[in-house]
Design a protein around this motif. Structure first.
Motif, PDB file in Angstrom:
ATOM      1  N   GLU A  73       0.833  -1.215   0.000  1.00 24.92           N
ATOM      2  CA  GLU A  73       0.000   0.000   0.000  1.00 24.92           C
ATOM      3  C   GLU A  73       0.863   1.259   0.000  1.00 24.92           C
ATOM      4  OE1 GLU A  73      -3.094   0.128  -0.590  1.00 24.92           O
ATOM      5  OE2 GLU A  73      -3.871  -1.850  -0.057  1.00 24.92           O
ATOM      6  N   ALA A  74       1.963   1.237   0.741  1.00 19.53           N
ATOM      7  CA  ALA A  74       2.847   2.402   0.808  1.00 19.53           C
ATOM      8  C   ALA A  74       3.462   2.689  -0.555  1.00 19.53           C
ATOM      9  CB  ALA A  74       3.943   2.169   1.849  1.00 19.53           C
ATOM     10  N   ALA A  75       3.981   1.648  -1.202  1.00 21.88           N
ATOM     11  CA  ALA A  75       4.641   1.821  -2.499  1.00 21.88           C
ATOM     12  C   ALA A  75       3.656   2.267  -3.576  1.00 21.88           C
ATOM     13  CB  ALA A  75       5.323   0.520  -2.904  1.00 21.88           C
ATOM     14  N   LEU A  76       2.466   1.675  -3.581  1.00 20.60           N
ATOM     15  CA  LEU A  76       1.457   2.072  -4.574  1.00 20.60           C
ATOM     16  C   LEU A  76       1.044   3.527  -4.369  1.00 20.60           C
ATOM     17  CD1 LEU A  76      -0.721  -1.168  -4.632  1.00 20.60           C
ATOM     18  CD2 LEU A  76       0.583  -0.243  -6.558  1.00 20.60           C
ATOM     19  N   ALA A  77       0.926   3.944  -3.117  1.00 23.63           N
ATOM     20  CA  ALA A  77       0.516   5.321  -2.825  1.00 23.63           C
ATOM     21  C   ALA A  77       1.539   6.316  -3.358  1.00 23.63           C
ATOM     22  CB  ALA A  77       0.315   5.513  -1.324  1.00 23.63           C
ATOM     23  N   THR A  78       2.813   6.119  -3.043  1.00 21.11           N
ATOM     24  CA  THR A  78       3.824   7.090  -3.483  1.00 21.11           C
ATOM     25  C   THR A  78       3.996   7.078  -4.997  1.00 21.11           C
ATOM     26  OG1 THR A  78       5.596   5.490  -3.031  1.00 21.11           O
ATOM     27  CG2 THR A  78       5.097   7.091  -1.306  1.00 21.11           C
ATOM     28  N   ALA A  79       3.958   5.885  -5.592  1.00 17.33           N
ATOM     29  CA  ALA A  79       4.093   5.799  -7.056  1.00 17.33           C
ATOM     30  C   ALA A  79       2.920   6.482  -7.753  1.00 17.33           C
ATOM     31  CB  ALA A  79       4.195   4.339  -7.478  1.00 17.33           C
ATOM     32  N   THR A 124       2.339  -0.780 -12.269  1.00 15.33           N
ATOM     33  CA  THR A 124       2.103   0.594 -11.814  1.00 15.33           C
ATOM     34  C   THR A 124       3.252   1.496 -12.240  1.00 15.33           C
ATOM     35  OG1 THR A 124       0.750  -0.095  -9.925  1.00 15.33           O
ATOM     36  CG2 THR A 124       1.789   2.065  -9.772  1.00 15.33           C
ATOM     37  N   GLU A 125       2.911   2.592 -12.873  1.00 12.95           N
ATOM     38  CA  GLU A 125       3.914   3.563 -13.327  1.00 12.95           C
ATOM     39  C   GLU A 125       4.679   4.134 -12.128  1.00 12.95           C
ATOM     40  OE1 GLU A 125       4.010   7.500 -16.249  1.00 12.95           O
ATOM     41  OE2 GLU A 125       2.107   6.494 -15.817  1.00 12.95           O
ATOM     42  N   ASN A 126       5.930   4.425 -12.312  1.00 14.85           N
ATOM     43  CA  ASN A 126       6.831   5.002 -11.294  1.00 14.85           C
ATOM     44  C   ASN A 126       7.254   4.007 -10.213  1.00 14.85           C
ATOM     45  OD1 ASN A 126       6.495   7.662 -12.420  1.00 14.85           O
ATOM     46  ND2 ASN A 126       4.539   7.802 -11.324  1.00 14.85           N
ATOM     47  N   LEU A 127       6.892   2.730 -10.359  1.00 22.49           N
ATOM     48  CA  LEU A 127       7.169   1.756  -9.300  1.00 22.49           C
ATOM     49  C   LEU A 127       7.992   0.578  -9.817  1.00 22.49           C
ATOM     50  CD1 LEU A 127       6.794   0.628  -6.439  1.00 22.49           C
ATOM     51  CD2 LEU A 127       4.540  -0.201  -7.115  1.00 22.49           C
ATOM     52  N   SER A 128       9.078   0.263  -9.095  1.00 23.51           N
ATOM     53  CA  SER A 128       9.889  -0.928  -9.378  1.00 23.51           C
ATOM     54  C   SER A 128       9.901  -1.804  -8.139  1.00 23.51           C
ATOM     55  CB  SER A 128      11.341  -0.547  -9.708  1.00 23.51           C
ATOM     56  OG  SER A 128      11.396   0.321 -10.801  1.00 23.51           O
ATOM     57  N   ILE A 129       9.955  -3.114  -8.325  1.00 21.57           N
ATOM     58  CA  ILE A 129      10.106  -4.014  -7.177  1.00 21.57           C
ATOM     59  C   ILE A 129      11.403  -4.797  -7.341  1.00 21.57           C
ATOM     60  CG2 ILE A 129       7.649  -4.153  -6.676  1.00 21.57           C
ATOM     61  CD1 ILE A 129       7.540  -6.854  -8.003  1.00 21.57           C
ATOM     62  N   LYS A 130      12.119  -4.958  -6.244  1.00 31.61           N
ATOM     63  CA  LYS A 130      13.425  -5.621  -6.309  1.00 31.61           C
ATOM     64  C   LYS A 130      13.582  -6.600  -5.154  1.00 31.61           C
ATOM     65  CE  LYS A 130      15.674  -1.729  -8.641  1.00 31.61           C
ATOM     66  NZ  LYS A 130      15.919  -2.408  -9.931  1.00 31.61           N
ATOM     67  N   GLN A 131      14.124  -7.785  -5.476  1.00 34.31           N
ATOM     68  CA  GLN A 131      14.398  -8.790  -4.444  1.00 34.31           C
ATOM     69  C   GLN A 131      15.762  -8.483  -3.848  1.00 34.31           C
ATOM     70  OE1 GLN A 131      13.079 -12.927  -4.820  1.00 34.31           O
ATOM     71  NE2 GLN A 131      15.213 -13.537  -4.603  1.00 34.31           N
ATOM     72  N   MET A 132      15.751  -7.709  -2.780  1.00 36.72           N
ATOM     73  CA  MET A 132      16.995  -7.299  -2.124  1.00 36.72           C
ATOM     74  C   MET A 132      16.724  -7.091  -0.639  1.00 36.72           C
ATOM     75  SD  MET A 132      18.499  -4.445  -4.761  1.00 36.72           S
ATOM     76  CE  MET A 132      18.991  -4.881  -6.446  1.00 36.72           C
ATOM     77  N   GLU A 133      17.710  -7.417   0.179  1.00 40.22           N
ATOM     78  CA  GLU A 133      17.601  -7.154   1.619  1.00 40.22           C
ATOM     79  C   GLU A 133      18.242  -5.813   1.928  1.00 40.22           C
ATOM     80  OE1 GLU A 133      19.174  -8.795   5.958  1.00 40.22           O
ATOM     81  OE2 GLU A 133      19.539  -9.998   4.157  1.00 40.22           O
ATOM     82  N   ILE A 134      17.512  -4.933   2.589  1.00 42.00           N
ATOM     83  CA  ILE A 134      18.055  -3.656   3.034  1.00 42.00           C
ATOM     84  C   ILE A 134      18.709  -3.862   4.397  1.00 42.00           C
ATOM     85  CG2 ILE A 134      17.544  -1.270   3.678  1.00 42.00           C
ATOM     86  CD1 ILE A 134      17.315  -1.803   0.680  1.00 42.00           C
ATOM     87  N   VAL A 135      19.970  -3.430   4.511  1.00 42.58           N
ATOM     88  CA  VAL A 135      20.713  -3.671   5.749  1.00 42.58           C
ATOM     89  C   VAL A 135      21.049  -2.381   6.489  1.00 42.58           C
ATOM     90  CG1 VAL A 135      21.686  -5.844   4.928  1.00 42.58           C
ATOM     91  CG2 VAL A 135      22.938  -3.702   4.518  1.00 42.58           C
ATOM     92  N   LYS A 136      20.871  -1.232   5.821  1.00 46.13           N
ATOM     93  CA  LYS A 136      21.265   0.011   6.485  1.00 46.13           C
ATOM     94  C   LYS A 136      20.460   1.197   5.955  1.00 46.13           C
ATOM     95  CE  LYS A 136      25.339   2.513   8.073  1.00 46.13           C
ATOM     96  NZ  LYS A 136      26.806   2.566   8.127  1.00 46.13           N
ATOM     97  N   ILE A 137      20.102   2.096   6.874  1.00 43.28           N
ATOM     98  CA  ILE A 137      19.503   3.384   6.524  1.00 43.28           C
ATOM     99  C   ILE A 137      20.580   4.449   6.703  1.00 43.28           C
ATOM    100  CG2 ILE A 137      17.638   5.034   6.976  1.00 43.28           C
ATOM    101  CD1 ILE A 137      16.451   2.356   6.358  1.00 43.28           C
ATOM    102  N   HIS A 138      20.861   5.212   5.667  1.00 44.91           N
ATOM    103  CA  HIS A 138      21.854   6.286   5.757  1.00 44.91           C
ATOM    104  C   HIS A 138      21.153   7.616   6.010  1.00 44.91           C
ATOM    105  CE1 HIS A 138      25.437   4.069   4.291  1.00 44.91           C
ATOM    106  NE2 HIS A 138      24.531   3.324   3.659  1.00 44.91           N
TER     107      HIS A 138
END
Length: 632
Positions: A21-27, A116-130
């Motif tokens: 829902e978050a990703a669809l909203a921003t896209a 959905t336009e403006n939206l990509s999905i990727k199989q990746m683990e996020i390990v850090k917020i900068h």
């Protein structure tokens, strides 16, 4: 070695119901968005109950749809059974619930994301917020060293952070359904000063349909008339043949097996650190806590049209596999059941949600938002509701627009978020109708009337849908006015109609509106004596009936809301040091400094802040306002 992979607007971490829902909203708001998931096969996965909606949760799904979200549309595409719950009670607690084809639900949501336009999905683990030197989000980093520069990030990690699964003595470091856990992000969050908690939830076994004797179970068919979740759909457009669910019960034998093996439960053996949900306990917890109950309901629910797996609702357990099999085989119809997936408990990292604003942005980290079970809630619907709010507010922040806040008088979403950010939670939070003070106004049937305007203003509701919504409102208002002006006299057909419905006969003329208010009559019945009945959509008729019949109660609750709004409009600045305010008790000042309420209303709902403390705050605000006037 790290490298810059892309420059984007929004990074969404997690592909569950909140992340989707978050990703669809921003896209859909026109922002370049990337959704990162541990596995693309886990997009909108249902690791527990294969259903959407239910008591109070159905309200959330309708509200998500009214704002322009996807959950309602997706379940309308993929349900295999639909039922309206609590129909024996008033409309405030009616709740729609649909059994999903869980694989198709996930596939359809993934397809929506992919197209959905403006939206990509990727199989990746996020390990850090900068973050930069001002504690503003600037990038996210993957396990492979890819850096995605971003203007905002939304954490929606569900139950994956440092996840551990328990089946008796067996402990696996794994996420739900055997998927890979996310073990590194927690350390990054702690470095940012985020306070973490440890919660626990669980799921029951799945059994092979072919091993069940259905002749011993009570059939639970779907409703004849299917009510859609999405306001964009109607009953005819989503009609399909439904699949039955089934009901059975535990018994003395079941309870004895559980009690005899409690010492083998990780829940009672102290192996599980996380705090579990009080309102959705495991079967061993139910047997211990409700020892006087002779039996507990167990629903057998299909997981889809093309699978033999069936979900055993009411039997969530982390007991050893052999014990689970033994206790299941004591249930009528389950004597020869074969377990296809063993039930388990899962514990995971989440946050103290009082660190958030009502926008679901962290107070101390600019541009970092969060949603779903990561915030300490439970349930797909609660997650999706937070997801769309976090997505909308991340988008509005980037676009330099005012935030969207839904308060407690506007929606169940408002109640959910206000509870989390104001009171926090020491267990997985579940939405319930009893939590909503204004539930007569916050019905699932009128979610579009309450929230479509907000969805349109932020850009998630199309102009076409908005115009249809305005037309619906106009038809409701016109029909109520017509009911008020249409007078029926003491004609024989009217008196016969009243007699047939056990209603007091007339002595003089009366409006149809007044007749509808009689307990034994309603808008649908009086059409028989309506001199000019109109052919209106079902949704319009429903609103006319409810608004007329409950008019007195609704007006009374609206007066209560106005009192509530008065305190909500008395705003408090975030930089107030409450310890410096004379007259406030130390406990209250400490709590207020921690929560930093945005209004007197929110302050009044903080545990440990008394009415006397609120009086002190009101005096303080009054003094501030006077000082401003003198300065001018």
């Amino acid at each position: 070695m790290t490298y810059i992979a892309d420059n984007i607007d929004v990074a969404v971490i997690g592909g569950g119901h909140a992340g989707c829902e978050a990703a669809l909203a921003t896209a859909r708001m026109g922002l370049k968005t990337v959704l990162f998931a541990i596995s693309l096969d886990s997009i909108a996965m249902m690791p527990c109950n294969p259903s959407i909606g239910g008591t109070s949760k159905g309200h959330l799904v309708r509200e998500i749809d009214a704002l322009g979200g996807e959950m309602g549309k997706n379940i309308d595409k993929t349900f295999i059974q639909s039922r309206m719950l609590n129909t024996g009670k008033g409309p405030a607690v009616h709740s729609l619930r649909a059994q999903a084809d869980k694989r198709r639900y996930s596939q359809e949501m993934k397809k929506t994301l992919e197209t959905t336009e403006n939206l990509s999905i990727k199989q990746m683990e996020i390990v850090k917020i900068h973050v930069d030197e001002n504690k503003k989000v600037k990038a996210v980093e993957t396990a492979n060293g890819a850096i995605y520069n971003c203007k905002a990030a939304i954490i929606a990690t569900g139950t994956y952070l440092r996840a551990r699964c328990f089946i008796g003595d067996v402990v696996e470091y794994t996420g739900p359904n055997g998927l890979k856990p996310a073990n590194k992000l927690t350390d990054s969050l702690k470095e940012l000063g985020i306070k973490m908690l440890r919660f626990k939830t669980g799921t029951p076994s799945r059994v092979d349909k072919r091993s069940i004797d259905f002749s011993k179970l009570e059939e639970q068919p779907g409703d004849e008339k299917i009510v859609p979740f999405s306001f964009e759909n109607d009953s005819k457009s989503i009609y399909r043949e439904q699949i039955s669910c089934w009901l059975t019960y535990t018994n003395d034998k079941t309870h004895k097996i559980i009690k005899d093996n409690l010492h083998r439960s990780p829940l009672y053996g102290g192996k599980i650190e996380g705090i579990g949900p009080r309102y959705c306990p495991s079967i061993e917890d139910k047997v211990v806590r409700f020892e006087d109950k002779e039996r507990h309901q167990v629903f057998l629910e299909p997981e889809g049209e093309n699978t033999m797996e069936m979900y055993v609702q009411g039997m969530s357990s982390s007991l050893p596999e052999d014990v689970q099999i033994s206790m299941l085989r004591t249930l009528p119809g389950f004597e020869k059941c074969e377990v296809m997936r063993t039930g388990y408990a899962i514990e995971y990292d989440c946050i103290d949600s009082t660190q958030l604003r009502h926008t679901l942005e962290f107070k101390e980290i600019d541009g970092l938002f969060s949603a779903g079970q990561f915030n300490g809630s439970s349930g797909y619907e609660e997650a999706a509701a937070q997801g769309i709010v976090a997505g909308i507010n991340a988008g509005l922040k980037i676009l330099n627009k005012d935030p969207m806040i839904i308060d407690r008088s506007e929606g169940y979403i408002g109640v959910l978020i206000d509870d989390l950010v104001t009171k926090g939670t020491n267990e997985p939070y579940r939405m319930m109708t009893s939590r909503a003070e204004y539930r007569l106004l916050l019905r699932q049937d009128n979610a579009d009337i309450r929230l479509t305007q907000k969805g349109y203003e932020v850009g998630l509701i199309s102009k076409e849908r908005y115009e249809k919504f305005l037309e619906k409102k106009r038809l409701i208002e016109e029909e109520i006015e017509r009911m008020k002006k249409t007078i029926v006299g003491v004609k024989p057909n009217v008196q016969e109609f009243l007699k047939a419905n056990n209603s007091t006969p007339l002595r003089s003329g009366i409006s149809l509106l007044e007749l509808i208010k009689r307990p034994e009559l309603d808008y649908y019945k009086i059409r028989e004596i309506d001199p000019n009945p109109r052919d209106l959509p079902d949704a319009v008729k429903e609103q006319v009936n409810i608004q007329i019949k409950y008019d007195g109660y609704i007006k009374r609750q609206m007066q209560q809301v106005e009192q509530f709004k008065k305190l909500e409009r008395k705003l408090l600045k975030e930089d107030i040091d409450y310890l410096s305010i004379k007259g406030l008790r130390i406990e209250a000042a400490q709590k207020l400094n921690k929560i930093k309420p945005r209004s007197i209303g929110q302050a009044s709902r903080i545990s440990g802040v008394s009415p006397a403390d609120i009086s002190v705050l009101l005096v303080y605000l009054e003094q501030l306002n006077r000082k401003k006037e003198l300065d001018y």
